[in-house]
Design an enzyme around this catalytic site. Structure first.
Site: not given
Ligand code: TA6
Length: 302
Positions: A170, A273
Site C-alpha cells: 500500500h 498500490e
Molecule cells: O487503498 C485505499 C484504501 O483502501 C482507502 O479506502 C483508505 O481506507 C486507505 O486504504 C487507507 O486505509 P487505512 O486503513 O490505512 O486508513
C-alpha cells in the site's frame, strides 16, 4: 523491547544497516549505502522512508504519523495481508488485515553485489494472529534498498487445504503537488470506483487527481509511471504477481478526518498500490507459494 545489541550483532551490516529504537518505541532498521537510504519498522516489516542517494524522498511519510505498537503508520509501504480493505464477512476485523500492525522478525540480511542491501522479515505468528487467520500460512517480506527499492511478499500455504489471499503493498509516493501529477499505465483498465458505490468503470487516458480518489484497477499488470512536474521526476513502478493496482488520494476532507495526514499532507502524496484485491484475489494450493514483487525507480521527466 527489542534487544538492539543482539540484533546488530547478528544482522547488522557495518556502515549500512543498523537497528535502533524509533519513535513510539518501535524497533527500526536504518539502511544507508552509497546508493540510497531507508528506514524500516520491524512492526509490519514496513518501509517508512526511502530515497535514492542525492534525491528527495520517494516514499511519503506523514509528518503527523502516529507510532505505537499495534497502530498502523500513515505513509511508507504498509503490508496489507491476508485481506485487502474491509474483511469480506466480518466488518469488526481490521481493514487491510493484520500484517501491518504485528511484529515481524528479521531472518536475514546481506549486501548485494550491486552495492544495495537486502533485509528479510517473517511475520511472527501468535494466538492473536491465529484468531484472525486460522490457516497455516507463512509470510515473508524481502526488502532491497539501493538506487531502486525492491519489495517482495512471499506467502506460503503450509496447510493441507487451498487458501485465498488478498494483499497489497500500500505504497505512499511523495509528489510535489498532486494536482499536477499524471499516472500512466492504467489506460483501458476496468476499475471499481469506491467513490461511486464501487461501480465498475473503464479508464480512458491518463489518471489525474482533483478530488478524493479511491479506485481498484483490475487485471492491471503493466508498469505504472507517476509523472510529477512538481519534483520534476518520474517514478516507475514495476511489479510481478499483482493483478490489481489501487490508486488513492483522500483529498482535503477525508485527510483532515483521518487526523494523521498533517497540514495539507494530501497534496504531497499519492498511493499507487500493487495488490491482489476484489476479482484478483489469489488462491494458493496446499504447499504452494505466491510472490508479489515491486521495484520502484526514479527516472527523468521527459
Ligand atoms: O487503498 C485505499 C484504501 O483502501 C482507502 O479506502 C483508505 O481506507 C486507505 O486504504 C487507507 O486505509 P487505512 O486503513 O490505512 O486508513
Amino acid at each position: 523491547m527489542a534487544d538492539f545489541s543482539a540484533l546488530n550483532a547478528r544482522f547488522g551490516l557495518s556502515g549500512q544497516m543498523t537497528f535502533r529504537e524509533g519513535s513510539g518505541g518501535l524497533a527500526v532498521v536504518e539502511v544507508a549505502n552509497n546508493q540510497g537510504s531507508a528506514t524500516i519498522a520491524l512492526q509490519g516489516a514496513q518501509v517508512m522512508t526511502w530515497a535514492p542517494r542525492g534525491q528527495s524522498p520517494v516514499i511519503w511519510l506523514s509528518r503527523a504519523a502516529k507510532f505505537a505498537p499495534g497502530k498502523s503508520i500513515r505513509g511508507g509501504v504498509p503490508v496489507c495481508w491476508p485481506w485487502f480493505g474491509p474483511h469480506a464477512t466480518n466488518a469488526s476485523l481490521p481493514a487491510h488485515g493484520f500484517a501491518r500492525t504485528v511484529p515481524w522478525e528479521v531472518i536475514g540480511t546481506q549486501t548485494m553485489t550491486d552495492g544495495s542491501a537486502r533485509i528479510d522479515f517473517r511475520l511472527i505468528k501468535s494466538d492473536a494472529t491465529r484468531a484472525l487467520w486460522p490457516h497455516s500460512s507463512q509470510i515473508e517480506c524481502h526488502v532491497t534498498v539501493g538506487a531502486a527499492l525492491e519489495i517482495e511478499l512471499v506467502t506460503r500455504n503450509t496447510d493441507r487445504i487451498a487458501v485465498t489471499i488478498g494483499a497489497a503493498l500500500h505504497t505512499y509516493f511523495e509528489v510535489g503537488d498532486i494536482r499536477q501529477v499524471t499516472i500512466q499505465g492504467l489506460e483501458g483498465c476496468s476499475y471499481l470506483d469506491k467513490m461511486d458505490g464501487g461501480q465498475r468503470k473503464q479508464q480512458t487516458g491518463l489518471v489525474t487527481i482533483g478530488a478524493e480518489t479511491d479506485r481498484i484497477y483490475l487485471n492491471s499488470s503493466a508498469d505504472c509511471l507517476i509523472d510529477d512536474p512538481g519534483l520534476t521526476r518520474r517514478i516507475r513502478i514495476r511489479k510481478r504477481g499483482s493483478r490489481s493496482t489501487v490508486v488513492w488520494n483522500p483529498w482535503i476532507e477525508k485527510s483532515v478526518k483521518m487526523g494523521d495526514f498533517g497540514e495539507n499532507g494530501y497534496l504531497n502524496m499519492v498511493c499507487v498500490e500493487s495488490a491482489n484485491a476484489a476479482d484478483d484475489v489469489v488462491t494458493i494450493a496446499p504447499g504452494g507459494e505466491h510472490r508479489l514483487w515491486v521495484r520502484y525507480e526514479i527516472e527523468p521527466l521527459i
